[in-house]
Motif scaffolding. Structure first.
Motif, PDB file in Angstrom:
ATOM      1  N   HIS A   1      17.529  16.508   8.614  1.00  0.00           N
ATOM      2  CA  HIS A   1      17.506  17.337   9.832  1.00  0.00           C
ATOM      3  C   HIS A   1      18.623  16.922  10.786  1.00  0.00           C
ATOM      4  O   HIS A   1      19.240  17.772  11.436  1.00  0.00           O
TER       5      HIS A   1
ATOM      6  N   LEU B   1      12.679  18.523  13.363  1.00  0.00           N
ATOM      7  CA  LEU B   1      13.001  17.123  13.621  1.00  0.00           C
ATOM      8  C   LEU B   1      11.827  16.345  14.212  1.00  0.00           C
ATOM      9  O   LEU B   1      11.503  15.246  13.763  1.00  0.00           O
TER      10      LEU B   1
ATOM     11  N   ILE C   1      14.076  12.963   7.929  1.00  0.00           N
ATOM     12  CA  ILE C   1      14.627  12.947   9.285  1.00  0.00           C
ATOM     13  C   ILE C   1      16.149  13.055   9.228  1.00  0.00           C
ATOM     14  O   ILE C   1      16.768  13.826   9.972  1.00  0.00           O
TER      15      ILE C   1
END
Length: 219
Positions: free
Chosen positions: A130, A105, A127
């Motif tokens: 994740h 992340l 992003i």
């Protein structure tokens, strides 16, 4: 004899702030030493000669570096108010998810900052993938540690830095409609007294606005 505990850190670093959260949760008295990362002190270079980074915890003259390593050291040294589970499997899973945050992340989130606000769509998608993974792990838990703040909650303070960048740049990365479970979770973290004290949201917001405003003006 009184214990000597010092923390070499930097106010804007989520990794430094993690250690402050843990120390405050444990009620440990410590001396905080703010580092200028553009002009690192001889003490920092002495106590962390390998990585030359913050945070560094100095306990009775012995240095410990790397935030997740420091968190484990704190938990093993001061056993009250544990932040890691006692069960070996649950402890291994906590380490796994903390590592996920740092190795998956955080690098993805940093790309948004490095791209100076001109992030490609795929960066945001990375992003969010994740974040979906993290949300599926949390499920219905109040905190990662159950009813109280745990190892993964403390490591997840990097999400607050992501939220500040999101707000500064007007992005839609981690929103309530896309991630309702994560939203509820980080709201509980944000309402925690220790987290409030150790996550300098307004100061970060001001610093990022200055940074990104300067970038915009220079284009």
């Amino acid at each position: 004899m009184a214990e000597e505990v010092k923390l070499f850190g930097m106010w804007a670093s989520p990794f430094s702030r993690r250690i402050e959260v843990a120390l405050k949760l444990k009620g440990i008295q410590y001396e905080y030493i703010e580092e200028d990362l553009s002009n690192k002190s001889p003490s920092l270079l002495k106590y962390n000669p390998v990585h030359k980074k913050i945070p560094v915890l100095l306990h009775n003259g012995k240095p410990v570096a790397e935030s997740l390593v420091i968190l484990e050291y704190i938990d093993e040294t001061w056993k009250h108010n544990p932040i890691l589970p006692a069960d070996p499997y649950e402890k291994a899973m906590a380490r796994f998810w903390a590592k996920f945050l740092d190795e998956k992340l955080w690098p993805a989130a940093k790309k948004v900052v490095v791209s100076k606000g001109e992030e490609p769509k795929e960066v945001i998608e990375e992003i969010q993938e994740h974040l979906k993974t993290l949300e599926s792990e949390l499920k219905e838990k109040k905190f990662s540690g159950g009813e109280s703040l745990g190892f993964v909650d403390i490591a997840a303070n990097i999400i607050f830095w992501l939220l500040v960048v999101q707000e500064t740049l007007g992005l839609d990365i981690l929103t309530e409609d896309k991630f309702p479970g994560l939203h509820e979770w980080y709201q509980r973290l944000a309402d925690d007294a220790v987290f409030k004290e150790c996550v300098p949201r307004e100061r970060l917001l001001g610093a990022f606005k200055v940074r990104f405003g300067a970038l915009t003006a220079s284009k």
